[in-house]
Write a protein that holds these residues in place. Structure first.
Motif, PDB file in Angstrom:
ATOM      1  N   ARG A 164       4.028 -12.770  -3.486  1.00  0.00           N
ATOM      2  CA  ARG A 164       3.108 -13.532  -4.337  1.00  0.00           C
ATOM      3  C   ARG A 164       3.443 -15.023  -4.300  1.00  0.00           C
ATOM      4  NH1 ARG A 164      -0.230 -10.640  -7.651  1.00  0.00           N
ATOM      5  NH2 ARG A 164      -0.489 -12.405  -9.059  1.00  0.00           N
ATOM      6  N   GLY A 171       3.523  -3.214  -1.764  1.00  0.00           N
ATOM      7  CA  GLY A 171       2.141  -3.688  -1.787  1.00  0.00           C
ATOM      8  C   GLY A 171       1.516  -3.547  -3.161  1.00  0.00           C
ATOM      9  N   CYS A 210       2.384  -5.157   4.292  1.00  0.00           N
ATOM     10  CA  CYS A 210       3.818  -4.922   4.072  1.00  0.00           C
ATOM     11  C   CYS A 210       4.458  -4.258   5.285  1.00  0.00           C
ATOM     12  CB  CYS A 210       4.030  -4.103   2.804  1.00  0.00           C
ATOM     13  SG  CYS A 210       3.733  -5.053   1.292  1.00  0.00           S
ATOM     14  N   LEU A 214       0.275  -6.558  -5.745  1.00  0.00           N
ATOM     15  CA  LEU A 214      -1.078  -6.611  -6.301  1.00  0.00           C
ATOM     16  C   LEU A 214      -1.064  -6.589  -7.832  1.00  0.00           C
ATOM     17  CD1 LEU A 214      -2.877  -4.167  -3.853  1.00  0.00           C
ATOM     18  CD2 LEU A 214      -3.308  -6.636  -4.062  1.00  0.00           C
ATOM     19  N   PRO A 231      -5.627  -9.871  -0.914  1.00  0.00           N
ATOM     20  CA  PRO A 231      -4.919  -9.484   0.315  1.00  0.00           C
ATOM     21  C   PRO A 231      -5.647  -9.921   1.583  1.00  0.00           C
ATOM     22  CG  PRO A 231      -5.881  -7.564  -0.739  1.00  0.00           C
ATOM     23  CD  PRO A 231      -6.090  -8.716  -1.668  1.00  0.00           C
ATOM     24  N   MET A 289      -2.972  -4.249   1.614  1.00  0.00           N
ATOM     25  CA  MET A 289      -1.670  -4.755   1.172  1.00  0.00           C
ATOM     26  C   MET A 289      -0.537  -3.889   1.718  1.00  0.00           C
ATOM     27  SD  MET A 289      -0.845  -7.427  -0.437  1.00  0.00           S
ATOM     28  CE  MET A 289       0.811  -7.806   0.073  1.00  0.00           C
ATOM     29  N   GLU A 290      -0.740  -2.575   1.756  1.00  0.00           N
ATOM     30  CA  GLU A 290       0.263  -1.688   2.341  1.00  0.00           C
ATOM     31  C   GLU A 290       0.465  -2.017   3.822  1.00  0.00           C
ATOM     32  OE1 GLU A 290       1.084   3.021   3.385  1.00  0.00           O
ATOM     33  OE2 GLU A 290      -0.692   2.495   2.215  1.00  0.00           O
TER      34      GLU A 290
END
Length: 173
Positions: free
Chosen positions: A10, A125, A92, A129, A23, A88-89
């Motif tokens: 972040r 992730g 990562c 978020l 994302p 987001m996963e």
């Protein structure tokens, strides 16, 4: 550990603790191109049909391409909140240097699966978020799960996952 790494992500994205992390903007900033299954050409109809279902495959990322970039492919049938979590996963996985799972018709489920790798990417992730402190503040204030999910651009199920996984489940209403 997940929380600390999520806060670093972040910070890199220059997103305040209580703000929504986009994302898609993060992906662009780290040279990750996002495509949808429908964008792919040359995929057999049977392969497309097996992936392009609402409850099926969510997404995946490529290994680094020649120019160092990556591609993430998302299932366009999933909600924007689910796409945010999937992207987001995948971001990562890329940031951590995880090797993509291998897809094979001989494997159960069609691909290799390393629980610890998947758990790390999904957990970080999700924490990026929906940061712990912000989630705690919202829940203690009595904000509904749906409103929290809308605020962060994720699904209500991700809010429940984060609350239960961080010991904040007692604040769920």
């Amino acid at each position: 550990m997940y929380e600390r790494v999520a806060l670093q992500i972040r910070s890199f994205a220059k997103v305040a603790l209580a703000a929504k992390l986009d994302p898609f903007a993060l992906a662009e900033s780290i040279n990750v191109r996002v495509l949808y299954l429908g964008d792919l050409t040359g995929l057999s109809e049977s392969s497309r049909a097996s992936l392009d279902v609402i409850d099926g495959w969510s997404g995946g990322s490529t290994q680094a391409l020649e120019d160092g970039s990556h591609i993430v492919i998302l299932n366009q049938r999933h909600s924007s909140g689910r796409q945010a979590a999937t992207l987001m996963e995948e971001i990562c996985h890329i940031l951590f240097g995880h090797k993509p799972s291998m897809i094979s018709a001989e494997r159960i489920g069609g691909r290799s699966y390393n629980f610890s790798v998947e758990d790390e990417a999904y957990s970080v992730g999700a924490a990026a978020l929906v940061p712990y402190q912000s989630l705690k503040s919202f829940l203690i204030s009595g904000v509904s799960i749906r409103k929290i999910a809308n605020h962060f651009g994720v699904t209500p199920s991700l809010i429940v996952y984060r609350a239960k996984g961080t010991g904040l489940g007692k604040f769920l209403t």
